[in-house]
Design a protein around this motif. Structure first.
Motif, PDB file in Angstrom:
ATOM      1  N   LEU A 160      85.520  25.249   1.516  1.00 39.56           N
ATOM      2  CA  LEU A 160      84.579  24.152   2.232  1.00 39.56           C
ATOM      3  C   LEU A 160      85.707  24.449   3.844  1.00 39.56           C
ATOM      4  O   LEU A 160      87.237  23.950   3.531  1.00 39.56           O
ATOM      5  N   VAL A 161      85.455  23.721   4.711  1.00 39.45           N
ATOM      6  CA  VAL A 161      86.749  23.874   6.300  1.00 39.45           C
ATOM      7  C   VAL A 161      85.905  23.001   6.730  1.00 39.45           C
ATOM      8  O   VAL A 161      85.110  23.064   7.347  1.00 39.45           O
ATOM      9  N   GLU A 162      86.928  22.035   7.058  1.00 34.94           N
ATOM     10  CA  GLU A 162      86.449  20.749   8.176  1.00 34.94           C
ATOM     11  C   GLU A 162      87.049  20.660   9.493  1.00 34.94           C
ATOM     12  O   GLU A 162      88.104  22.081   9.461  1.00 34.94           O
ATOM     13  N   SER A 163      86.015  20.210  10.239  1.00 36.21           N
ATOM     14  CA  SER A 163      86.634  20.729  12.188  1.00 36.21           C
ATOM     15  C   SER A 163      85.896  19.667  12.836  1.00 36.21           C
ATOM     16  O   SER A 163      85.866  18.420  12.032  1.00 36.21           O
ATOM     17  N   GLY A 164      86.724  19.058  13.272  1.00 39.43           N
ATOM     18  CA  GLY A 164      86.264  18.316  15.026  1.00 39.43           C
ATOM     19  C   GLY A 164      87.252  17.193  15.076  1.00 39.43           C
ATOM     20  O   GLY A 164      87.121  15.910  15.610  1.00 39.43           O
ATOM     21  N   GLY A 165      87.977  16.919  14.164  1.00 37.74           N
ATOM     22  CA  GLY A 165      89.074  16.172  13.727  1.00 37.74           C
ATOM     23  C   GLY A 165      89.892  16.074  15.551  1.00 37.74           C
ATOM     24  O   GLY A 165      89.650  16.945  15.723  1.00 37.74           O
ATOM     25  N   GLY A 166      90.691  14.635  15.695  1.00 40.06           N
ATOM     26  CA  GLY A 166      91.740  14.033  17.431  1.00 40.06           C
ATOM     27  C   GLY A 166      91.899  12.704  17.304  1.00 40.06           C
ATOM     28  O   GLY A 166      91.594  12.125  16.152  1.00 40.06           O
ATOM     29  N   LEU A 167      92.400  12.797  18.616  1.00 38.70           N
ATOM     30  CA  LEU A 167      93.237  11.441  18.726  1.00 38.70           C
ATOM     31  C   LEU A 167      91.758  10.646  19.562  1.00 38.70           C
ATOM     32  O   LEU A 167      91.115  11.607  20.442  1.00 38.70           O
ATOM     33  N   VAL A 168      91.332   9.724  18.966  1.00 41.03           N
ATOM     34  CA  VAL A 168      90.520   8.879  20.177  1.00 41.03           C
ATOM     35  C   VAL A 168      90.705   7.811  19.989  1.00 41.03           C
ATOM     36  O   VAL A 168      91.258   7.573  20.009  1.00 41.03           O
ATOM     37  N   GLN A 169      90.369   6.647  21.544  1.00 39.34           N
ATOM     38  CA  GLN A 169      90.585   5.257  21.232  1.00 39.34           C
ATOM     39  C   GLN A 169      89.804   3.922  20.735  1.00 39.34           C
ATOM     40  O   GLN A 169      88.128   5.078  20.463  1.00 39.34           O
ATOM     41  N   GLY A 184      86.681   1.964  19.885  1.00 36.27           N
ATOM     42  CA  GLY A 184      84.961   2.577  20.089  1.00 36.27           C
ATOM     43  C   GLY A 184      84.909   4.260  20.541  1.00 36.27           C
ATOM     44  O   GLY A 184      83.265   3.713  20.866  1.00 36.27           O
ATOM     45  N   GLY A 185      85.482   4.766  20.198  1.00 30.94           N
ATOM     46  CA  GLY A 185      85.304   6.144  20.933  1.00 30.94           C
ATOM     47  C   GLY A 185      84.425   6.602  20.132  1.00 30.94           C
ATOM     48  O   GLY A 185      84.133   5.815  18.681  1.00 30.94           O
ATOM     49  N   SER A 186      83.886   7.929  19.999  1.00 38.88           N
ATOM     50  CA  SER A 186      83.006   8.719  19.041  1.00 38.88           C
ATOM     51  C   SER A 186      83.815   9.816  18.650  1.00 38.88           C
ATOM     52  O   SER A 186      84.593  11.040  19.599  1.00 38.88           O
ATOM     53  N   LEU A 187      83.683  10.800  17.138  1.00 42.05           N
ATOM     54  CA  LEU A 187      83.619  11.981  17.032  1.00 42.05           C
ATOM     55  C   LEU A 187      82.733  13.031  15.966  1.00 42.05           C
ATOM     56  O   LEU A 187      82.208  11.653  15.838  1.00 42.05           O
ATOM     57  N   ARG A 188      82.572  13.920  16.699  1.00 39.99           N
ATOM     58  CA  ARG A 188      81.931  14.823  15.008  1.00 39.99           C
ATOM     59  C   ARG A 188      83.122  15.373  14.687  1.00 39.99           C
ATOM     60  O   ARG A 188      83.040  16.350  14.554  1.00 39.99           O
ATOM     61  N   LEU A 189      82.818  15.190  12.754  1.00 45.33           N
ATOM     62  CA  LEU A 189      82.855  15.898  12.450  1.00 45.33           C
ATOM     63  C   LEU A 189      82.101  17.435  11.498  1.00 45.33           C
ATOM     64  O   LEU A 189      81.072  17.083  11.645  1.00 45.33           O
ATOM     65  N   SER A 190      82.878  18.503  11.419  1.00 49.77           N
ATOM     66  CA  SER A 190      81.832  19.577  10.295  1.00 49.77           C
ATOM     67  C   SER A 190      82.316  19.962   9.121  1.00 49.77           C
ATOM     68  O   SER A 190      83.873  19.837   9.581  1.00 49.77           O
ATOM     69  N   CYS A 191      81.205  20.259   8.805  1.00 50.96           N
ATOM     70  CA  CYS A 191      82.203  20.874   7.369  1.00 50.96           C
ATOM     71  C   CYS A 191      81.563  22.312   6.938  1.00 50.96           C
ATOM     72  O   CYS A 191      80.117  22.227   7.038  1.00 50.96           O
ATOM     73  N   THR A 192      82.035  23.359   7.054  1.00 51.15           N
ATOM     74  CA  THR A 192      80.996  24.546   6.787  1.00 51.15           C
ATOM     75  C   THR A 192      81.930  25.004   5.453  1.00 51.15           C
ATOM     76  O   THR A 192      82.885  25.074   5.239  1.00 51.15           O
ATOM     77  N   ALA A 193      80.611  25.634   5.170  1.00 45.55           N
ATOM     78  CA  ALA A 193      81.156  26.547   3.411  1.00 45.55           C
ATOM     79  C   ALA A 193      80.834  28.176   3.510  1.00 45.55           C
ATOM     80  O   ALA A 193      80.443  28.761   4.750  1.00 45.55           O
ATOM     81  N   SER A 194      81.879  27.542   2.656  1.00 44.84           N
ATOM     82  CA  SER A 194      81.813  30.166   2.655  1.00 44.84           C
ATOM     83  C   SER A 194      82.068  29.859   1.132  1.00 44.84           C
ATOM     84  O   SER A 194      82.280  29.428   0.243  1.00 44.84           O
ATOM     85  N   ALA A 195      81.602  31.664   0.932  1.00 47.04           N
ATOM     86  CA  ALA A 195      81.288  31.728  -0.478  1.00 47.04           C
ATOM     87  C   ALA A 195      80.439  31.062  -1.607  1.00 47.04           C
ATOM     88  O   ALA A 195      80.947  31.276  -2.108  1.00 47.04           O
ATOM     89  N   PHE A 196      79.599  30.500  -0.767  1.00 48.89           N
ATOM     90  CA  PHE A 196      78.398  29.619  -0.954  1.00 48.89           C
ATOM     91  C   PHE A 196      77.852  29.236  -0.117  1.00 48.89           C
ATOM     92  O   PHE A 196      77.455  29.185   0.588  1.00 48.89           O
ATOM     93  N   THR A 197      76.245  29.117  -1.318  1.00 48.90           N
ATOM     94  CA  THR A 197      75.407  28.577  -0.109  1.00 48.90           C
ATOM     95  C   THR A 197      75.638  27.399  -0.380  1.00 48.90           C
ATOM     96  O   THR A 197      75.316  26.768  -1.487  1.00 48.90           O
TER      97      THR A 197
END
Length: 126
Positions: free
Chosen positions: A4-13, A15-28
């Motif tokens: 599993l690999v996460e992405s989408g993090g960062g610095l936000v003020q 009240g702000g918003s972010l969307r994180l993603s989690c993508t799988a490899s080596a399995f369905t």
């Protein structure tokens, strides 16, 4: 390689918003339930959200209820965590994980998950 690999993090003020993603490899991803966890410095790892393999069942920690939304797109082998109205208390490293294939009464215990990503940093600050 990581399952599993996460992405989408960062610095936000606040009240702000972010969307994180989690993508799988080596399995369905289709047949596995997925959890999001977070860990802040000096704190224990905390369950944030959970989604069943079909997406028909979700759970949230009380601290994020109404602000975060978990979803999945099995065609893309990806689980998402939409984070709205972010607070400084949400600052942490966020991990996604694959749940073991056995029943448990509680979704949010980290020991019930058998495959983890490396995490993505979320910082909420002015």
């Amino acid at each position: 390689q990581a399952h599993l690999v996460e992405s989408g993090g960062g610095l936000v003020q606040p009240g702000g918003s972010l969307r994180l993603s989690c993508t799988a490899s080596a399995f369905t991803l289709d047949y596995y339930s997925i959890g999001w966890f977070r860990q802040a410095p000096g704190k224990e790892r905390e369950g944030v959200s959970y989604i069943s393999s079909t997406g028909g069942s979700t759970n949230y920690a009380d601290s994020v209820q109404g602000r975060f939304t978990i979803s999945r797109d099995n065609d893309k082998n990806t689980v998402y965590l939409r984070m709205n109205s972010l607070k400084p208390e949400d600052t942490a490293v966020y991990y996604c994980a694959r749940r073991r294939n056995y029943a448990s009464p509680y979704w949010g215990y980290w020991g019930d998950y058998d495959s983890w990503g490396q995490g993505t940093q979320v910082t909420v600050s002015s």
